[in-house]
Design an enzyme around this catalytic site. Structure first.
Site, PDB file in Angstrom:
ATOM      1  N   ASP A  63       0.835  -1.351   0.105  1.00 32.92           N
ATOM      2  CA  ASP A  63      -0.019   0.046  -0.110  1.00 32.92           C
ATOM      3  C   ASP A  63       0.867   1.341   0.079  1.00 32.92           C
ATOM      4  O   ASP A  63       2.118   1.154   0.179  1.00 32.92           O
ATOM      5  CB  ASP A  63      -0.966   0.035   1.271  1.00 32.92           C
ATOM      6  CG  ASP A  63      -0.306  -0.355   2.555  1.00 32.92           C
ATOM      7  OD1 ASP A  63       0.904  -0.498   2.400  1.00 32.92           O
ATOM      8  OD2 ASP A  63      -0.928  -0.714   3.581  1.00 32.92           O
ATOM      9  N   ASN A 132      -7.481  -2.336  14.253  1.00 33.75           N
ATOM     10  CA  ASN A 132      -8.952  -2.292  13.768  1.00 33.75           C
ATOM     11  C   ASN A 132      -9.137  -3.505  12.938  1.00 33.75           C
ATOM     12  O   ASN A 132     -10.121  -3.716  12.287  1.00 33.75           O
ATOM     13  CB  ASN A 132      -9.443  -1.163  13.146  1.00 33.75           C
ATOM     14  CG  ASN A 132      -8.773  -0.657  11.888  1.00 33.75           C
ATOM     15  OD1 ASN A 132      -7.768  -1.402  11.430  1.00 33.75           O
ATOM     16  ND2 ASN A 132      -9.314   0.245  11.001  1.00 33.75           N
ATOM     17  N   HIS A 134      -7.202  -4.017  10.160  1.00 34.87           N
ATOM     18  CA  HIS A 134      -7.082  -4.024   8.694  1.00 34.87           C
ATOM     19  C   HIS A 134      -5.696  -4.654   8.433  1.00 34.87           C
ATOM     20  O   HIS A 134      -4.898  -5.091   9.047  1.00 34.87           O
ATOM     21  CB  HIS A 134      -6.896  -2.772   8.369  1.00 34.87           C
ATOM     22  CG  HIS A 134      -5.674  -1.827   8.701  1.00 34.87           C
ATOM     23  ND1 HIS A 134      -5.770  -0.399   9.321  1.00 34.87           N
ATOM     24  CD2 HIS A 134      -4.327  -2.252   8.652  1.00 34.87           C
ATOM     25  CE1 HIS A 134      -4.526  -0.002   9.516  1.00 34.87           C
ATOM     26  NE2 HIS A 134      -3.701  -0.962   9.253  1.00 34.87           N
ATOM     27  N   GLU A 139      -9.609  -1.351   5.106  1.00 31.56           N
ATOM     28  CA  GLU A 139     -10.229  -0.937   6.498  1.00 31.56           C
ATOM     29  C   GLU A 139     -11.586  -1.925   6.639  1.00 31.56           C
ATOM     30  O   GLU A 139     -12.054  -2.408   5.809  1.00 31.56           O
ATOM     31  CB  GLU A 139     -10.621   0.537   6.291  1.00 31.56           C
ATOM     32  CG  GLU A 139      -9.411   1.444   6.098  1.00 31.56           C
ATOM     33  CD  GLU A 139      -8.598   1.605   7.775  1.00 31.56           C
ATOM     34  OE1 GLU A 139      -8.446   0.440   8.274  1.00 31.56           O
ATOM     35  OE2 GLU A 139      -8.180   2.653   7.981  1.00 31.56           O
TER      36      GLU A 139
HETATM   37  C1  GLP Z   1      -0.048   0.123   8.717  1.00 23.95           C
HETATM   38  C2  GLP Z   1       0.142  -0.576   7.472  1.00 23.95           C
HETATM   39  C3  GLP Z   1      -0.143  -2.147   7.491  1.00 23.95           C
HETATM   40  C4  GLP Z   1       0.205  -2.419   8.866  1.00 23.95           C
HETATM   41  C5  GLP Z   1      -0.031  -1.659   9.795  1.00 23.95           C
HETATM   42  C6  GLP Z   1       0.263  -2.150  11.218  1.00 23.95           C
HETATM   43  O1  GLP Z   1      -1.376   0.557   8.671  1.00 23.95           O
HETATM   44  N1  GLP Z   1      -0.544  -0.270   6.192  1.00 23.95           N
HETATM   45  O2  GLP Z   1       0.345  -2.687   6.436  1.00 23.95           O
HETATM   46  O3  GLP Z   1       0.099  -3.829   9.194  1.00 23.95           O
HETATM   47  O4  GLP Z   1       0.117  -0.254   9.738  1.00 23.95           O
HETATM   48  O5  GLP Z   1       1.122  -1.509  11.767  1.00 23.95           O
HETATM   49  P1  GLP Z   1       2.265  -1.793  12.867  1.00 23.95           P
HETATM   50  O6  GLP Z   1       3.012  -3.288  12.574  1.00 23.95           O
HETATM   51  O7  GLP Z   1       3.390  -0.690  13.145  1.00 23.95           O
HETATM   52  O8  GLP Z   1       1.533  -1.780  13.939  1.00 23.95           O
END
Ligand code: GLP
Length: 257
Positions: A63, A132, A134, A139
Protein backbone atom coordinates in the site's frame (compact mmCIF):
# COMPACT_ATOMS: atom_id res chain seq x y z
CA UNK A 1 -4.87 -20.80 9.36
CA UNK A 2 -1.87 -21.97 11.29
CA UNK A 3 -1.07 -20.04 14.47
CA UNK A 4 2.42 -20.05 16.01
CA UNK A 5 3.39 -18.23 19.18
CA UNK A 6 6.78 -17.09 20.40
CA UNK A 7 8.88 -14.14 21.41
CA UNK A 8 9.22 -11.35 18.83
CA UNK A 9 12.78 -12.49 17.91
CA UNK A 10 11.55 -16.09 17.47
CA UNK A 11 8.70 -14.90 15.23
CA UNK A 12 11.06 -12.83 13.09
CA UNK A 13 13.45 -15.78 12.84
CA UNK A 14 10.63 -18.10 11.75
CA UNK A 15 9.41 -15.71 9.06
CA UNK A 16 12.92 -14.99 7.79
CA UNK A 17 13.73 -18.71 7.71
CA UNK A 18 10.55 -19.34 5.76
CA UNK A 19 11.55 -16.73 3.16
CA UNK A 20 15.10 -18.08 2.95
CA UNK A 21 13.93 -21.68 2.71
CA UNK A 22 11.61 -20.89 -0.20
CA UNK A 23 14.31 -18.79 -1.83
CA UNK A 24 16.87 -21.58 -1.61
CA UNK A 25 14.42 -24.17 -2.90
CA UNK A 26 13.52 -21.85 -5.78
CA UNK A 27 9.87 -21.53 -4.85
CA UNK A 28 10.09 -17.80 -4.15
CA UNK A 29 10.82 -15.12 -6.70
CA UNK A 30 8.20 -12.50 -5.82
CA UNK A 31 7.96 -11.30 -2.21
CA UNK A 32 5.16 -9.11 -0.85
CA UNK A 33 6.19 -6.76 1.94
CA UNK A 34 4.19 -4.85 4.53
CA UNK A 35 5.16 -1.59 6.16
CA UNK A 36 4.50 -0.88 9.84
CA UNK A 37 6.74 -1.80 12.74
CA UNK A 38 5.80 -5.49 13.17
CA UNK A 39 7.66 -6.96 10.16
CA UNK A 40 10.82 -4.83 10.60
CA UNK A 41 12.71 -7.53 12.56
CA UNK A 42 12.01 -9.94 9.69
CA UNK A 43 13.66 -7.61 7.18
CA UNK A 44 16.60 -7.14 9.56
CA UNK A 45 17.00 -10.92 9.92
CA UNK A 46 16.91 -11.29 6.14
CA UNK A 47 19.51 -8.57 5.71
CA UNK A 48 21.71 -10.20 8.37
CA UNK A 49 21.52 -13.57 6.59
CA UNK A 50 23.69 -12.25 3.77
CA UNK A 51 21.86 -14.63 1.41
CA UNK A 52 22.98 -13.64 -2.11
CA UNK A 53 19.78 -14.99 -3.69
CA UNK A 54 17.84 -12.16 -2.02
CA UNK A 55 19.07 -9.90 -4.81
CA UNK A 56 17.05 -11.95 -7.30
CA UNK A 57 13.75 -11.10 -5.62
CA UNK A 58 11.07 -8.93 -7.11
CA UNK A 59 9.20 -7.10 -4.34
CA UNK A 60 5.72 -5.59 -4.11
CA UNK A 61 4.56 -3.37 -1.27
CA UNK A 62 0.99 -3.62 -0.07
CA UNK A 63 0.00 0.00 0.00
CA UNK A 64 0.89 3.69 -0.12
CA UNK A 65 -0.56 6.92 1.18
CA UNK A 66 -2.29 9.18 -1.33
CA UNK A 67 -0.91 12.69 -1.60
CA UNK A 68 2.59 12.25 -0.21
CA UNK A 69 5.43 12.84 -2.65
CA UNK A 70 7.63 9.76 -3.12
CA UNK A 71 10.49 11.47 -1.31
CA UNK A 72 8.41 12.19 1.84
CA UNK A 73 10.14 10.21 4.63
CA UNK A 74 6.83 8.58 5.68
CA UNK A 75 5.72 7.70 2.16
CA UNK A 76 5.86 3.93 1.79
CA UNK A 77 8.15 4.51 -1.21
CA UNK A 78 10.70 5.89 1.26
CA UNK A 79 9.90 3.41 4.05
CA UNK A 80 10.31 0.39 1.75
CA UNK A 81 13.50 1.85 0.31
CA UNK A 82 14.88 2.43 3.83
CA UNK A 83 13.76 -0.82 5.48
CA UNK A 84 13.79 -3.32 2.62
CA UNK A 85 15.47 -2.27 -0.65
CA UNK A 86 18.73 -0.95 0.74
CA UNK A 87 19.27 -3.37 3.66
CA UNK A 88 18.57 -6.38 1.42
CA UNK A 89 20.71 -5.01 -1.40
CA UNK A 90 17.86 -5.09 -3.92
CA UNK A 91 17.83 -3.37 -7.28
CA UNK A 92 15.28 -0.51 -6.83
CA UNK A 93 13.95 -1.30 -10.32
CA UNK A 94 12.71 -4.64 -8.93
CA UNK A 95 10.85 -3.06 -6.00
CA UNK A 96 7.32 -1.79 -6.57
CA UNK A 97 5.09 0.44 -4.46
CA UNK A 98 1.64 1.70 -5.54
CA UNK A 99 1.85 5.25 -6.92
CA UNK A 100 -0.09 7.31 -4.41
CA UNK A 101 1.19 10.50 -6.08
CA UNK A 102 -0.35 9.64 -9.47
CA UNK A 103 -2.76 12.07 -11.11
CA UNK A 104 -5.03 9.18 -12.05
CA UNK A 105 -5.20 6.95 -8.98
CA UNK A 106 -7.64 4.46 -10.49
CA UNK A 107 -5.27 3.95 -13.41
CA UNK A 108 -2.34 3.57 -11.00
CA UNK A 109 -4.29 0.92 -9.06
CA UNK A 110 -5.13 -1.01 -12.23
CA UNK A 111 -1.52 -0.75 -13.38
CA UNK A 112 -0.33 -2.18 -10.04
CA UNK A 113 -2.62 -5.19 -10.36
CA UNK A 114 -1.33 -5.67 -13.90
CA UNK A 115 2.29 -5.51 -12.74
CA UNK A 116 1.71 -8.12 -10.02
CA UNK A 117 0.02 -10.44 -12.50
CA UNK A 118 2.74 -9.88 -15.11
CA UNK A 119 5.38 -10.83 -12.53
CA UNK A 120 3.69 -14.19 -12.07
CA UNK A 121 1.93 -13.29 -8.81
CA UNK A 122 3.19 -12.97 -5.26
CA UNK A 123 4.77 -16.14 -3.87
CA UNK A 124 4.95 -15.10 -0.23
CA UNK A 125 3.20 -12.09 1.29
CA UNK A 126 4.39 -10.71 4.63
CA UNK A 127 1.58 -8.98 6.53
CA UNK A 128 0.97 -6.99 9.69
CA UNK A 129 -2.45 -6.21 11.12
CA UNK A 130 -3.95 -2.91 12.22
CA UNK A 131 -5.57 -2.61 15.64
CA UNK A 132 -8.91 -2.39 13.81
CA UNK A 133 -8.21 -5.59 11.89
CA UNK A 134 -7.01 -4.01 8.66
CA UNK A 135 -4.48 -5.74 6.43
CA UNK A 136 -2.62 -3.58 3.96
CA UNK A 137 -4.92 -0.59 4.29
CA UNK A 138 -8.12 -2.59 3.78
CA UNK A 139 -10.24 -0.97 6.43
CA UNK A 140 -13.28 -2.60 8.08
CA UNK A 141 -16.10 -3.34 5.61
CA UNK A 142 -13.74 -3.61 2.65
CA UNK A 143 -15.06 -6.09 0.13
CA UNK A 144 -13.56 -9.50 0.81
CA UNK A 145 -12.85 -9.75 -2.94
CA UNK A 146 -11.48 -6.21 -3.36
CA UNK A 147 -8.56 -5.46 -5.67
CA UNK A 148 -5.98 -2.66 -5.56
CA UNK A 149 -7.88 0.60 -5.21
CA UNK A 150 -8.21 3.93 -3.44
CA UNK A 151 -9.37 3.50 0.16
CA UNK A 152 -10.33 6.07 2.79
CA UNK A 153 -8.41 5.69 6.04
CA UNK A 154 -10.46 5.39 9.21
CA UNK A 155 -10.04 7.83 12.10
CA UNK A 156 -8.58 4.95 14.14
CA UNK A 157 -5.90 4.17 11.57
CA UNK A 158 -4.99 7.83 11.16
CA UNK A 159 -4.66 8.19 14.94
CA UNK A 160 -2.59 4.99 15.18
CA UNK A 161 -0.26 6.15 12.40
CA UNK A 162 0.06 9.74 13.64
CA UNK A 163 3.13 8.56 15.58
CA UNK A 164 4.99 8.37 12.28
CA UNK A 165 4.09 12.01 11.55
CA UNK A 166 5.41 13.54 14.76
CA UNK A 167 2.08 12.89 16.48
CA UNK A 168 0.37 15.48 14.28
CA UNK A 169 -2.93 14.00 13.03
CA UNK A 170 -3.30 16.80 10.48
CA UNK A 171 -0.22 15.51 8.67
CA UNK A 172 -1.60 11.98 8.24
CA UNK A 173 -3.09 11.47 4.79
CA UNK A 174 -6.80 10.67 4.63
CA UNK A 175 -6.64 8.10 1.86
CA UNK A 176 -4.35 5.50 0.33
CA UNK A 177 -3.87 3.04 -2.48
CA UNK A 178 -3.93 -0.51 -1.20
CA UNK A 179 -3.83 -4.00 -2.59
CA UNK A 180 -7.30 -5.45 -2.07
CA UNK A 181 -8.22 -8.41 0.09
CA UNK A 182 -8.74 -10.42 -3.10
CA UNK A 183 -5.25 -9.41 -4.24
CA UNK A 184 -3.77 -10.56 -0.92
CA UNK A 185 -5.68 -13.84 -1.08
CA UNK A 186 -4.09 -14.52 -4.47
CA UNK A 187 -0.61 -14.77 -2.91
CA UNK A 188 0.63 -18.36 -2.79
CA UNK A 189 1.42 -18.06 0.93
CA UNK A 190 0.89 -15.40 3.57
CA UNK A 191 2.74 -14.88 6.85
CA UNK A 192 1.17 -12.37 9.25
CA UNK A 193 3.05 -11.05 12.27
CA UNK A 194 1.34 -9.39 15.22
CA UNK A 195 3.02 -8.33 18.42
CA UNK A 196 1.83 -6.33 21.42
CA UNK A 197 -1.35 -5.98 23.44
CA UNK A 198 -2.87 -3.39 21.08
CA UNK A 199 -3.36 -6.16 18.50
CA UNK A 200 -4.96 -8.74 20.84
CA UNK A 201 -8.58 -7.93 20.01
CA UNK A 202 -8.05 -7.79 16.25
CA UNK A 203 -6.05 -11.03 16.39
CA UNK A 204 -8.83 -12.85 18.27
CA UNK A 205 -11.36 -11.65 15.70
CA UNK A 206 -9.12 -12.68 12.82
CA UNK A 207 -8.40 -16.17 14.16
CA UNK A 208 -11.52 -17.12 16.11
CA UNK A 209 -14.14 -14.66 14.97
CA UNK A 210 -16.54 -15.20 12.11
CA UNK A 211 -15.36 -14.47 8.58
CA UNK A 212 -16.51 -10.88 8.32
CA UNK A 213 -15.53 -7.69 6.56
CA UNK A 214 -15.88 -6.06 10.01
CA UNK A 215 -12.45 -7.63 10.62
CA UNK A 216 -10.79 -7.60 7.18
CA UNK A 217 -7.94 -9.85 8.36
CA UNK A 218 -10.48 -12.63 8.99
CA UNK A 219 -10.44 -13.15 5.20
CA UNK A 220 -7.19 -15.05 5.80
CA UNK A 221 -9.38 -17.88 7.13
CA UNK A 222 -10.02 -18.55 3.44
CA UNK A 223 -6.33 -18.77 2.55
CA UNK A 224 -4.97 -22.31 2.23
CA UNK A 225 -1.43 -21.36 3.30
CA UNK A 226 -1.68 -18.67 5.96
CA UNK A 227 0.55 -18.61 9.04
CA UNK A 228 -0.10 -16.19 11.89
CA UNK A 229 2.87 -15.45 14.14
CA UNK A 230 1.96 -14.01 17.55
CA UNK A 231 3.76 -12.97 20.69
CA UNK A 232 2.05 -13.66 24.03
CA UNK A 233 0.48 -10.23 24.27
CA UNK A 234 -1.02 -10.34 20.79
CA UNK A 235 -2.31 -13.88 21.49
CA UNK A 236 -3.79 -12.91 24.86
CA UNK A 237 -7.46 -12.91 23.79
CA UNK A 238 -7.41 -16.23 21.97
CA UNK A 239 -9.56 -18.72 23.87
CA UNK A 240 -7.81 -21.83 22.46
CA UNK A 241 -4.19 -20.93 23.01
CA UNK A 242 -3.25 -24.49 23.92
CA UNK A 243 -4.02 -25.55 20.35
CA UNK A 244 -1.19 -23.46 18.92
CA UNK A 245 2.43 -24.44 18.37
CA UNK A 246 5.53 -22.55 19.41
CA UNK A 247 7.39 -20.73 16.62
CA UNK A 248 10.71 -21.49 18.32
CA UNK A 249 10.00 -25.19 18.87
CA UNK A 250 10.54 -26.38 15.32
CA UNK A 251 13.99 -27.45 14.21
CA UNK A 252 15.18 -27.30 10.62
CA UNK A 253 13.42 -25.38 7.91
CA UNK A 254 9.79 -24.52 8.64
CA UNK A 255 7.20 -26.87 7.25
CA UNK A 256 4.52 -25.71 4.88
CA UNK A 257 1.60 -24.40 6.94
C1 GLP B 1 -0.11 0.28 8.55
C2 GLP B 1 0.12 -0.57 7.31
C3 GLP B 1 -0.27 -2.02 7.55
C4 GLP B 1 0.32 -2.49 8.86
C5 GLP B 1 -0.21 -1.67 9.99
C6 GLP B 1 0.26 -2.12 11.36
O1 GLP B 1 -1.39 0.74 8.68
N1 GLP B 1 -0.59 -0.10 6.18
O2 GLP B 1 0.18 -2.82 6.47
O3 GLP B 1 0.04 -3.86 9.05
O4 GLP B 1 0.23 -0.35 9.76
O5 GLP B 1 1.44 -1.47 11.70
P1 GLP B 1 2.32 -1.83 12.96
O6 GLP B 1 2.98 -3.13 12.62
O7 GLP B 1 3.31 -0.72 13.08
O8 GLP B 1 1.42 -1.94 14.12
Amino acid sequence: MKVLTGTPPQLARWAADRVLHRLRTRSLSVLGVATGSSPLPVYRALAASGEPALASLRVFALDEYVGLPHHHPQSYHCVVDREVTRPLGLDPARVHVPDGAADDLDAAAAEYEHLIAASGGIDLQVLGIGANGHVGFNEPFSSLRSRTRVETLTARTRRDNARFFGGDLQQVPTSCLTQGLGTILDADEVVLIATGAAKAHAVAQMVEGPLSSACPASVLQLHPRATVLLDDRAAAQLTRRDDHEQAGAATGPPRNP
